[in-house]
Enzyme design. Sequence first.
Site, PDB file in Angstrom:
ATOM      1  N   ARG A  78      52.725  48.403  32.986  1.00  0.00           N
ATOM      2  CA  ARG A  78      52.092  47.135  33.353  1.00  0.00           C
ATOM      3  C   ARG A  78      51.072  46.707  32.290  1.00  0.00           C
ATOM      4  O   ARG A  78      50.941  45.522  31.984  1.00  0.00           O
ATOM      5  CB  ARG A  78      51.435  47.261  34.731  1.00  0.00           C
ATOM      6  CG  ARG A  78      51.012  45.924  35.308  1.00  0.00           C
ATOM      7  CD  ARG A  78      50.616  46.024  36.752  1.00  0.00           C
ATOM      8  NE  ARG A  78      49.448  46.877  36.936  1.00  0.00           N
ATOM      9  CZ  ARG A  78      48.955  47.211  38.119  1.00  0.00           C
ATOM     10  NH1 ARG A  78      49.530  46.783  39.232  1.00  0.00           N
ATOM     11  NH2 ARG A  78      47.890  47.988  38.224  1.00  0.00           N
ATOM     12  N   LYS A 181      47.207  41.670  34.594  1.00  0.00           N
ATOM     13  CA  LYS A 181      45.908  42.257  34.977  1.00  0.00           C
ATOM     14  C   LYS A 181      44.881  41.967  33.882  1.00  0.00           C
ATOM     15  O   LYS A 181      44.420  42.871  33.174  1.00  0.00           O
ATOM     16  CB  LYS A 181      46.078  43.764  35.238  1.00  0.00           C
ATOM     17  CG  LYS A 181      45.031  44.293  36.205  1.00  0.00           C
ATOM     18  CD  LYS A 181      45.424  45.634  36.759  1.00  0.00           C
ATOM     19  CE  LYS A 181      44.308  46.294  37.531  1.00  0.00           C
ATOM     20  NZ  LYS A 181      43.966  45.650  38.800  1.00  0.00           N
ATOM     21  N   GLU A 217      48.230  36.393  47.218  1.00  0.00           N
ATOM     22  CA  GLU A 217      47.650  37.732  47.365  1.00  0.00           C
ATOM     23  C   GLU A 217      46.144  37.643  47.556  1.00  0.00           C
ATOM     24  O   GLU A 217      45.551  36.570  47.464  1.00  0.00           O
ATOM     25  CB  GLU A 217      47.990  38.616  46.166  1.00  0.00           C
ATOM     26  CG  GLU A 217      47.330  38.215  44.867  1.00  0.00           C
ATOM     27  CD  GLU A 217      47.524  39.266  43.761  1.00  0.00           C
ATOM     28  OE1 GLU A 217      47.555  40.468  44.053  1.00  0.00           O
ATOM     29  OE2 GLU A 217      47.635  38.847  42.599  1.00  0.00           O
TER      30      GLU A 217
HETATM   31  C1  LIG Z   1      44.612  41.148  42.180  1.00  0.00           C
HETATM   32  C2  LIG Z   1      45.195  42.471  42.469  1.00  0.00           C
HETATM   33  N1  LIG Z   1      46.355  42.512  43.151  1.00  0.00           N
HETATM   34  C3  LIG Z   1      46.932  43.690  43.449  1.00  0.00           C
HETATM   35  C4  LIG Z   1      46.356  44.891  43.075  1.00  0.00           C
HETATM   36  C5  LIG Z   1      47.007  46.173  43.446  1.00  0.00           C
HETATM   37  O1  LIG Z   1      47.660  46.754  42.360  1.00  0.00           O
HETATM   38  P1  LIG Z   1      47.850  48.324  42.318  1.00  0.00           P
HETATM   39  O2  LIG Z   1      48.477  48.721  43.583  1.00  0.00           O
HETATM   40  O3  LIG Z   1      48.734  48.556  41.155  1.00  0.00           O
HETATM   41  O4  LIG Z   1      46.495  48.920  42.152  1.00  0.00           O
HETATM   42  C6  LIG Z   1      45.161  44.902  42.340  1.00  0.00           C
HETATM   43  C7  LIG Z   1      44.519  46.134  41.874  1.00  0.00           C
HETATM   44  O5  LIG Z   1      44.241  47.066  42.532  1.00  0.00           O
HETATM   45  C8  LIG Z   1      44.570  43.656  42.049  1.00  0.00           C
HETATM   46  O6  LIG Z   1      43.413  43.623  41.379  1.00  0.00           O
END
Ligand SMILES: Cc1ncc(COP(=O)(O)O)c(C=O)c1O
Length: 344
Positions: A78, A181, A217
Amino acid sequence: MIDWKTLGFDAYRTRTVVLSRFKDGAWSAPEKTETFSFTLDPFSQVFHYAISCFEGLKAFRQKDGRVALFRPDQNAKRLQRTADFLGMPAPDEDLFIRMCEECVRENMEFLPPYGYGCSLYVRPLLMGVHPQMQLVPHPEVVFSVMCAPVGSYYGDYLKSSAAVIPGNYDRAAPKGSGSYKIGANYAATFKPYKIAHEQGYVELLYLNSGSRRFVDEFGSSNFFGIKGNTYVTPLSDSVLPSITNLTLQEVAKDLGMKVEKRPIPLEELSTLDEAGGCGTAVVITPLSHIDQKPVLEEPAVERSFRFCPDGEVGPVSTKLYKRITGIQAGDLEDTHGWCRFIEI
Ligand SMILES: Cc1ncc(COP(=O)(O)O)c(C=O)c1O
């Protein structure tokens, strides 16, 4: 002495940061620094243009004493995808994992013991450090990995909370940066989070910013809902591809559930039995209800979607939480090979 029973989720200062620089087409051998500080040129791209992205993963002390990183290969992939979006070079999977492992090994005294629900949160960070004014990528970056011992994100494990849909704020533009991210995505959530927290909501649920008709989300995590025997989660090109969500989808299938990844119209929230957020930091945030507000700053609530009584948690969310945390702690068999063990 850290009190593992009350440990929250914070930027606890540990000891060693591991870093590597990409310059003139190559990564330097990883270095360790114990000063817990960086020295960068004030014109570095990261400061002015937010050329920065990061990852988050956890290391666990397991029941049998081994130390496991949870799915670090997924975080490496990622980060590469995000870095590509920003026009930056990224470490390959091998360097990424080696540096994460080294960071854990170097900070072993901060690794929480088995049995408290705590872990060592590992935070890889990639920054554009070339000093320049022009808006073009430059292949000069610093990749660093730091860590902090963490407990529960919201101060309590698996307790339901309230979320709010802030009608007057969007998280990411359609076809923009939402699925990457990058630090800048989070900058836009700081003020709405502050307002939401003042009103007693722990989470912000963003709708898709184009039509605002679908669930996207949360500010910190992905959305999932439970409808009968089905785990449902949004299909959207502006949400972060969460590794926890991916894992929960597998866990749900293992538990005999159906998994649907598809656009979720806002109205469908009223038909869900359970709803929650999921992510590395929060694991699962079960929600009692989600309020929709046309203007976050004002008291008016347009409608409220209720899932379970305040403080209570639905049976499926509980089962999913127990399964994923059980695998991470080494209490349950890791049939998918998600744990990567670190040689100590
Ligand atoms: C905006 C956002 N969505 C989703 C997630 C979840 O991603 P992950 O399960 O890879 O930590 C995160 C981080 O934790 C995030 O910052």
